[in-house]
Design a protein around this motif. Structure first.
Motif, short mmCIF file in Angstrom:
data_model
loop_
_atom_site.label_atom_id
_atom_site.label_comp_id
_atom_site.label_asym_id
_atom_site.label_seq_id
_atom_site.Cartn_x
_atom_site.Cartn_y
_atom_site.Cartn_z
N PRO A 161 27.11 -20.07 27.12
CA PRO A 161 27.58 -18.72 27.16
C PRO A 161 29.34 -18.48 26.86
N ASP A 162 29.85 -19.28 27.54
CA ASP A 162 31.33 -19.27 27.18
C ASP A 162 31.77 -19.11 25.78
N GLU A 163 31.23 -20.13 25.06
CA GLU A 163 31.59 -20.30 23.49
C GLU A 163 31.05 -19.18 22.81
N ALA A 164 29.99 -18.63 23.20
CA ALA A 164 29.30 -17.09 22.53
C ALA A 164 30.20 -16.24 22.87
N ILE A 165 30.62 -15.84 24.11
CA ILE A 165 31.33 -14.75 24.38
C ILE A 165 32.99 -15.04 23.86
N ALA A 166 33.44 -16.36 23.70
CA ALA A 166 34.53 -16.41 23.14
C ALA A 166 34.69 -16.04 21.62
N ASP A 167 33.42 -16.55 20.95
CA ASP A 167 33.23 -16.18 19.50
C ASP A 167 33.15 -14.74 19.28
N ALA A 168 32.21 -13.88 20.15
CA ALA A 168 32.24 -12.61 20.10
C ALA A 168 33.47 -11.82 20.21
N THR A 169 34.38 -12.34 20.98
CA THR A 169 35.48 -11.69 21.47
C THR A 169 36.54 -11.89 20.08
N SER A 170 36.40 -13.11 19.42
CA SER A 170 37.14 -13.23 18.03
C SER A 170 36.44 -12.37 17.12
N ALA A 171 35.30 -12.13 16.98
CA ALA A 171 34.64 -11.38 15.85
C ALA A 171 35.04 -9.68 16.30
N THR A 172 35.18 -9.51 17.57
CA THR A 172 35.33 -7.85 18.07
C THR A 172 36.87 -7.55 17.44
N ARG A 173 37.61 -8.76 17.97
CA ARG A 173 39.04 -8.56 17.50
C ARG A 173 39.26 -8.34 16.01
N GLU A 174 38.55 -9.05 15.14
CA GLU A 174 38.67 -8.94 13.49
C GLU A 174 37.92 -7.73 13.18
N TRP A 175 36.83 -7.27 13.87
CA TRP A 175 36.21 -6.06 13.62
C TRP A 175 37.14 -4.69 13.56
N VAL A 176 37.92 -4.84 15.00
CA VAL A 176 38.70 -3.97 15.31
C VAL A 176 39.81 -3.66 14.32
N GLU A 177 40.62 -4.99 13.89
CA GLU A 177 41.69 -5.05 13.11
C GLU A 177 41.41 -4.50 11.58
N ALA A 178 39.89 -4.61 11.37
CA ALA A 178 39.33 -4.23 10.01
C ALA A 178 39.46 -2.67 10.00
N ILE A 209 40.86 -0.63 12.05
CA ILE A 209 42.59 -0.10 12.01
C ILE A 209 43.10 -0.15 10.74
N ALA A 210 43.10 -1.19 9.81
CA ALA A 210 43.57 -1.27 8.74
C ALA A 210 42.99 -0.09 7.82
N LYS A 211 41.83 0.12 7.96
CA LYS A 211 41.27 1.04 6.93
C LYS A 211 41.47 2.43 7.60
N HIS A 212 42.22 2.53 8.70
CA HIS A 212 42.40 3.95 9.33
C HIS A 212 41.32 4.72 9.61
N LEU A 213 40.10 4.19 10.26
CA LEU A 213 38.93 4.69 10.61
C LEU A 213 39.01 4.60 12.27
N PRO A 214 38.49 5.65 12.82
CA PRO A 214 38.14 5.80 14.36
C PRO A 214 37.49 4.83 14.62
N MET A 215 37.93 4.45 16.26
CA MET A 215 37.13 3.49 16.83
C MET A 215 35.88 4.09 17.41
N PRO A 216 34.59 3.40 17.52
CA PRO A 216 33.53 3.90 18.16
C PRO A 216 33.93 4.01 19.65
N ASN A 217 32.97 4.99 20.18
CA ASN A 217 33.32 5.08 21.65
C ASN A 217 32.28 4.19 22.28
N PRO A 218 33.01 3.51 23.31
CA PRO A 218 32.26 2.28 24.24
C PRO A 218 30.90 3.00 24.69
#
Length: 86
Positions: free
Chosen positions: A32-49, A51-60
């Motif tokens: 579980p810890d590895e999966a959460i860490a990997d999802a955290t990294s993927a989330t960071r990359e998703w958000v950065e992409a 932002i780079a495209k100047h798109l709004p973030m989805p509401n959580p």
């Protein structure tokens, strides 16, 4: 800081986390810890992409929203985890 909820599940000792509010964003690992860490990294990359495209973030979504929508199958062993992107 915006936090999203991921859905943690396991099949045959392989753990996964999907982030329903971020289409295509997920992570996996041998624990579980590895999966959460990997999802955290993927989330960071998703958000950065996004932002780079100047798109709004989805509401959580809240956990209540995810349960109400059927996104979390608690009877099948799924659970919600917080996935931070910063």
């Amino acid at each position: 800081m915006i936090c999203y909820f991921g859905i943690l599940d396991s099949v045959n000792d392989v753990w996964g986390v999907r982030v329903p509010d971020l289409p295509g964003c997920h992570g996996g690992g041998a624990s579980p810890d590895e999966a959460i860490a990997d999802a955290t990294s993927a989330t960071r990359e998703w958000v950065e992409a996004r932002i780079a495209k100047h798109l709004p973030m989805p509401n959580p979504s809240t956990v209540a929203d995810l349960l109400r929508s059927g996104e979390i199958d608690s009877s099948g062993g799924e659970s919600a985890v917080i996935v931070r992107h910063r």
